[in-house]
Design a protein around this motif. Structure first.
Motif, PDB file in Angstrom:
ATOM      1  N   THR A 120       0.824  -1.307  -0.075  1.00 51.51           N
ATOM      2  CA  THR A 120      -0.003   0.109   0.072  1.00 51.51           C
ATOM      3  C   THR A 120       0.744   1.322  -0.100  1.00 51.51           C
ATOM      4  OG1 THR A 120      -1.706  -0.998   1.244  1.00 51.51           O
ATOM      5  CG2 THR A 120      -1.684   1.394   1.282  1.00 51.51           C
ATOM      6  N   TYR A 121       1.884   1.316   0.620  1.00 52.95           N
ATOM      7  CA  TYR A 121       2.799   2.481   0.886  1.00 52.95           C
ATOM      8  C   TYR A 121       3.985   2.356   0.148  1.00 52.95           C
ATOM      9  CZ  TYR A 121      -0.599   3.633   4.461  1.00 52.95           C
ATOM     10  OH  TYR A 121      -1.876   4.052   5.116  1.00 52.95           O
ATOM     11  N   GLY A 122       4.220   1.314  -0.542  1.00 55.96           N
ATOM     12  CA  GLY A 122       5.568   1.105  -1.272  1.00 55.96           C
ATOM     13  C   GLY A 122       6.801   1.238  -0.539  1.00 55.96           C
ATOM     14  N   VAL A 123       6.879   0.472   0.825  1.00 53.13           N
ATOM     15  CA  VAL A 123       8.006   0.365   1.659  1.00 53.13           C
ATOM     16  C   VAL A 123       8.539  -1.095   1.389  1.00 53.13           C
ATOM     17  CG1 VAL A 123       8.798   0.693   4.040  1.00 53.13           C
ATOM     18  CG2 VAL A 123       6.727   1.852   3.126  1.00 53.13           C
ATOM     19  N   ALA A 124       9.795  -0.960   1.160  1.00 49.22           N
ATOM     20  CA  ALA A 124      10.521  -2.361   1.077  1.00 49.22           C
ATOM     21  C   ALA A 124      10.955  -2.762   2.489  1.00 49.22           C
ATOM     22  CB  ALA A 124      11.489  -2.106   0.403  1.00 49.22           C
ATOM     23  N   PRO A 125      10.731  -3.920   2.967  1.00 51.56           N
ATOM     24  CA  PRO A 125      11.040  -4.416   4.072  1.00 51.56           C
ATOM     25  C   PRO A 125      12.476  -4.802   4.274  1.00 51.56           C
ATOM     26  CG  PRO A 125       8.994  -5.597   3.527  1.00 51.56           C
ATOM     27  CD  PRO A 125       9.697  -4.773   2.314  1.00 51.56           C
ATOM     28  N   ASN A 126      13.186  -4.261   5.422  1.00 48.05           N
ATOM     29  CA  ASN A 126      14.706  -4.533   5.744  1.00 48.05           C
ATOM     30  C   ASN A 126      14.833  -5.706   6.635  1.00 48.05           C
ATOM     31  OD1 ASN A 126      14.127  -3.364   8.243  1.00 48.05           O
ATOM     32  ND2 ASN A 126      15.471  -1.463   7.743  1.00 48.05           N
ATOM     33  N   LEU A 127      15.961  -5.915   7.142  1.00 51.54           N
ATOM     34  CA  LEU A 127      16.174  -6.866   8.116  1.00 51.54           C
ATOM     35  C   LEU A 127      15.599  -6.843   9.274  1.00 51.54           C
ATOM     36  CD1 LEU A 127      17.836  -9.485   9.180  1.00 51.54           C
ATOM     37  CD2 LEU A 127      19.736  -8.008   9.592  1.00 51.54           C
ATOM     38  N   GLU A 128      15.404  -5.468   9.989  1.00 51.72           N
ATOM     39  CA  GLU A 128      14.722  -5.305  11.164  1.00 51.72           C
ATOM     40  C   GLU A 128      13.103  -5.709  10.999  1.00 51.72           C
ATOM     41  OE1 GLU A 128      13.371  -1.830  14.210  1.00 51.72           O
ATOM     42  OE2 GLU A 128      15.088  -1.370  12.752  1.00 51.72           O
ATOM     43  N   THR A 129      12.533  -5.401   9.934  1.00 51.45           N
ATOM     44  CA  THR A 129      11.089  -5.817   9.433  1.00 51.45           C
ATOM     45  C   THR A 129      11.118  -7.282   9.705  1.00 51.45           C
ATOM     46  OG1 THR A 129      11.161  -4.056   7.826  1.00 51.45           O
ATOM     47  CG2 THR A 129       9.197  -5.636   8.072  1.00 51.45           C
ATOM     48  N   TYR A 130      11.949  -7.993   8.931  1.00 51.07           N
ATOM     49  CA  TYR A 130      11.730  -9.402   9.078  1.00 51.07           C
ATOM     50  C   TYR A 130      12.102 -10.155  10.396  1.00 51.07           C
ATOM     51  CZ  TYR A 130      11.312  -9.353   3.965  1.00 51.07           C
ATOM     52  OH  TYR A 130      10.856  -9.373   2.591  1.00 51.07           O
ATOM     53  N   ASN A 131      12.794  -9.540  11.163  1.00 53.51           N
ATOM     54  CA  ASN A 131      13.293 -10.014  12.453  1.00 53.51           C
ATOM     55  C   ASN A 131      11.888  -9.678  13.540  1.00 53.51           C
ATOM     56  OD1 ASN A 131      15.685 -10.833  11.815  1.00 53.51           O
ATOM     57  ND2 ASN A 131      16.739  -9.232  12.947  1.00 53.51           N
ATOM     58  N   THR A 132      11.418  -8.561  13.340  1.00 49.50           N
ATOM     59  CA  THR A 132      10.175  -8.561  14.049  1.00 49.50           C
ATOM     60  C   THR A 132       9.155  -9.285  13.872  1.00 49.50           C
ATOM     61  OG1 THR A 132      10.651  -6.032  14.058  1.00 49.50           O
ATOM     62  CG2 THR A 132       8.599  -6.552  14.661  1.00 49.50           C
ATOM     63  N   VAL A 133       8.829  -9.728  12.572  1.00 47.96           N
ATOM     64  CA  VAL A 133       7.763 -10.617  12.048  1.00 47.96           C
ATOM     65  C   VAL A 133       8.137 -11.971  12.639  1.00 47.96           C
ATOM     66  CG1 VAL A 133       6.483 -11.736  10.053  1.00 47.96           C
ATOM     67  CG2 VAL A 133       7.177  -9.258  10.192  1.00 47.96           C
ATOM     68  N   ILE A 134       9.259 -12.371  12.405  1.00 48.97           N
ATOM     69  CA  ILE A 134       9.831 -13.828  13.038  1.00 48.97           C
ATOM     70  C   ILE A 134       9.488 -13.681  14.683  1.00 48.97           C
ATOM     71  CG2 ILE A 134      11.920 -14.932  13.451  1.00 48.97           C
ATOM     72  CD1 ILE A 134      12.815 -14.018  10.745  1.00 48.97           C
ATOM     73  N   LYS A 135       9.757 -12.543  15.381  1.00 44.87           N
ATOM     74  CA  LYS A 135       9.530 -12.527  16.753  1.00 44.87           C
ATOM     75  C   LYS A 135       8.194 -12.486  16.845  1.00 44.87           C
ATOM     76  CE  LYS A 135      10.519  -9.434  20.759  1.00 44.87           C
ATOM     77  NZ  LYS A 135      11.340 -10.433  21.327  1.00 44.87           N
ATOM     78  N   ALA A 136       7.282 -12.088  16.200  1.00 42.88           N
ATOM     79  CA  ALA A 136       5.666 -12.218  16.310  1.00 42.88           C
ATOM     80  C   ALA A 136       5.338 -13.761  16.045  1.00 42.88           C
ATOM     81  CB  ALA A 136       5.012 -11.513  15.366  1.00 42.88           C
ATOM     82  N   PHE A 137       5.832 -14.493  15.067  1.00 37.60           N
ATOM     83  CA  PHE A 137       5.375 -15.802  14.857  1.00 37.60           C
ATOM     84  C   PHE A 137       6.012 -16.637  16.024  1.00 37.60           C
ATOM     85  CE2 PHE A 137       5.203 -15.186  10.187  1.00 37.60           C
ATOM     86  CZ  PHE A 137       4.179 -15.104  10.055  1.00 37.60           C
ATOM     87  N   CYS A 138       7.271 -16.390  16.667  1.00 38.52           N
ATOM     88  CA  CYS A 138       7.872 -17.211  17.697  1.00 38.52           C
ATOM     89  C   CYS A 138       7.081 -17.025  18.762  1.00 38.52           C
ATOM     90  CB  CYS A 138       9.407 -16.894  17.915  1.00 38.52           C
ATOM     91  SG  CYS A 138      10.334 -17.549  16.338  1.00 38.52           S
ATOM     92  N   GLU A 139       6.751 -15.720  19.199  1.00 39.71           N
ATOM     93  CA  GLU A 139       5.802 -15.627  20.424  1.00 39.71           C
ATOM     94  C   GLU A 139       4.625 -16.142  20.644  1.00 39.71           C
ATOM     95  OE1 GLU A 139       6.174 -11.345  21.780  1.00 39.71           O
ATOM     96  OE2 GLU A 139       8.344 -11.363  22.083  1.00 39.71           O
ATOM     97  N   SER A 140       4.012 -16.077  19.335  1.00 42.03           N
ATOM     98  CA  SER A 140       2.847 -16.503  19.265  1.00 42.03           C
ATOM     99  C   SER A 140       2.420 -18.309  19.011  1.00 42.03           C
ATOM    100  CB  SER A 140       1.778 -15.952  17.992  1.00 42.03           C
ATOM    101  OG  SER A 140       2.559 -16.295  16.786  1.00 42.03           O
ATOM    102  N   GLY A 141       3.698 -18.942  19.076  1.00 49.18           N
ATOM    103  CA  GLY A 141       3.453 -20.244  19.077  1.00 49.18           C
ATOM    104  C   GLY A 141       3.452 -20.780  17.751  1.00 49.18           C
TER     105      GLY A 141
END
Length: 397
Positions: free
Chosen positions: A168-189
């Motif tokens: 929607t906003y034309g933003v390219a995810p970087n390493l911090e983006t992916y690390n945060t998403v991975i953290k969310a998956f890991c914390e949510s089981g």
């Protein structure tokens, strides 16, 4: 005359604020002194209106670590009082300050809204900042929004924002983006979902780092998926050329201690030493806490000694953990020795632990030592004198 009036109003305004932060001082406070005074006051304040007055008086800014801590404490206390209206109006008020019309403050506001579980306002801030400012949102703002979702434990919203907002906003995810998403998956089981995230990172030419794998390993340990832990360790080394350093070992040791597998955690420490890898204070703290929780105080005490012998300095939490569990084990003599060492460093265990120690010493015929500790506590913390007076009155004569 008008100028004189304005000067007088400004003087009174500054005087009011300095009175809030340092009522006994007539000398203007430096920024750091304001921050420290605000922190001290916020920790003991419960009145929502007073909390906001303290924050205003200190002119907090996210540029300072102390100020970020103060913001966090203030928002936590306002949330606990269900004063979400005060959080919104205060943060909106701060946006009008010329020095806070920055991306950094907008990003920090988003995280604070997440802390208060006010994600609708976090998203509003994300959209507002870029409607008023630059034509395209930055990855910094996207990362702040994702992190605010993690802080508020709204993991579904993490996934929605991650999927929709970059397009929607034309933003390219970087390493911090992916690390945060991975953290969310890991914390949510849902740690197994990280495989698809790693695959996407490969397609987008974003290389994971040791921190990425630290988050993943902790997630798999939490779900007790040991085969996946082994697979990740192999992938780190073989596919990405990342060798397990002290940080990776610390994650593994901490995770095993949480699972009460202290024997396996201690084996990892031995493995580090056999590889001439130097453990740090964090390594030992995790192990000491793990063995204390597991009821093996003798090993915890040996590790504490080994820690000092290897030049690792224990932090305050390490002392507090040992004193607490020594008291629980009725080893009051060792607890007193450890407590004295901690107090010499100006680290004082909490009231509950100190009360346990004082009463324990008294029950072990060490009444004088108990009274001496009570005297120290009253001197260091005058506000708690009444509570200590009650405890002292109950000690054997």
């Amino acid at each position: 005359m008008a100028m004189f009036s304005r000067l007088r109003v400004n003087f009174l305004h500054r005087r009011k604020f300095s009175t809030i932060l340092a009522p006994d001082s007539s000398t203007p406070l430096s920024s750091k002194q304001k921050s420290r005074a605000a922190l001290t006051l916020l920790k003991s304040e419960s009145n929502p209106d007073r909390i906001i007055e303290i924050c205003r008086a200190a002119s907090l800014t996210p540029e300072s670590h102390l100020d970020r801590v103060a913001f966090s404490i203030a928002v936590s206390k306002l949330s606990e009082s269900n004063r979400f209206d005060a959080i919104r109006s205060f943060l909106d008020e701060l946006k009008t300050r010329p020095d806070l019309k920055t991306e950094r403050f907008a990003a920090h506001s988003i995280v604070l809204y997440g802390q208060a579980k006010m994600l609708d306002h976090a998203i509003r801030t994300f959209k507002e900042y870029h409607e008023l400012g630059s034509s395209r949102p930055s990855v910094k703002m996207l990362n702040a929004l994702l992190f605010s979702c993690v802080v508020s434990k709204d993991y579904k919203e993490v996934n929605r924002i991650f999927v929709e907002f970059p397009k929607t906003y034309g933003v390219a995810p970087n390493l911090e983006t992916y690390n945060t998403v991975i953290k969310a998956f890991c914390e949510s089981g849902s740690a197994s979902s990280v495989y698809s995230v790693l695959a996407e990172m490969g397609r987008k030419k974003v290389t994971p780092n040791a921190a990425t794998f630290g988050i993943i390993l902790a997630g798999f340990y939490r779900e007790e998926k040991i085969d996946d832990v082994r697979q990740m360790l192999e992938m780190m080394k073989e596919k990405y050329g990342i060798h397990a350093g002290v940080g990776t070992y610390n994650v593994r040791i901490h995770s095993l201690c949480k699972l009460k597998k202290t024997g396996e955690a201690k084996a990892l420490l031995d493995e580090m030493l056999s590889r001439d890898m130097k453990p740090n204070s964090v390594t030992y703290h995790h192990l000491i806490h793990g063995f204390c929780r597991g009821g093996d105080l003798e090993t915890a005490k040996k590790l504490f000694k080994e820690m000092a012998d290897k030049g690792c300095k224990p932090d305050s939490e390490c002392y507090f953990t040992l004193v607490h569990y020594m008291c629980q084990d009725k080893d009051y003599e060792s607890a007193l020795k450890c407590c004295k060492e901690s107090i010499e460093k100006n680290w004082v265990p909490n009231f509950t632990t100190m009360k346990l120690l004082v009463n324990g010493l008294a029950s072990s015929s060490k009444v004088e030592e108990a009274r001496e500790l009570v005297g120290q506590m009253k001197e260091k913390f005058p506000k708690t004198s009444e509570m200590w007076n009650e405890i002292e009155a109950g000690l054997p004569q």
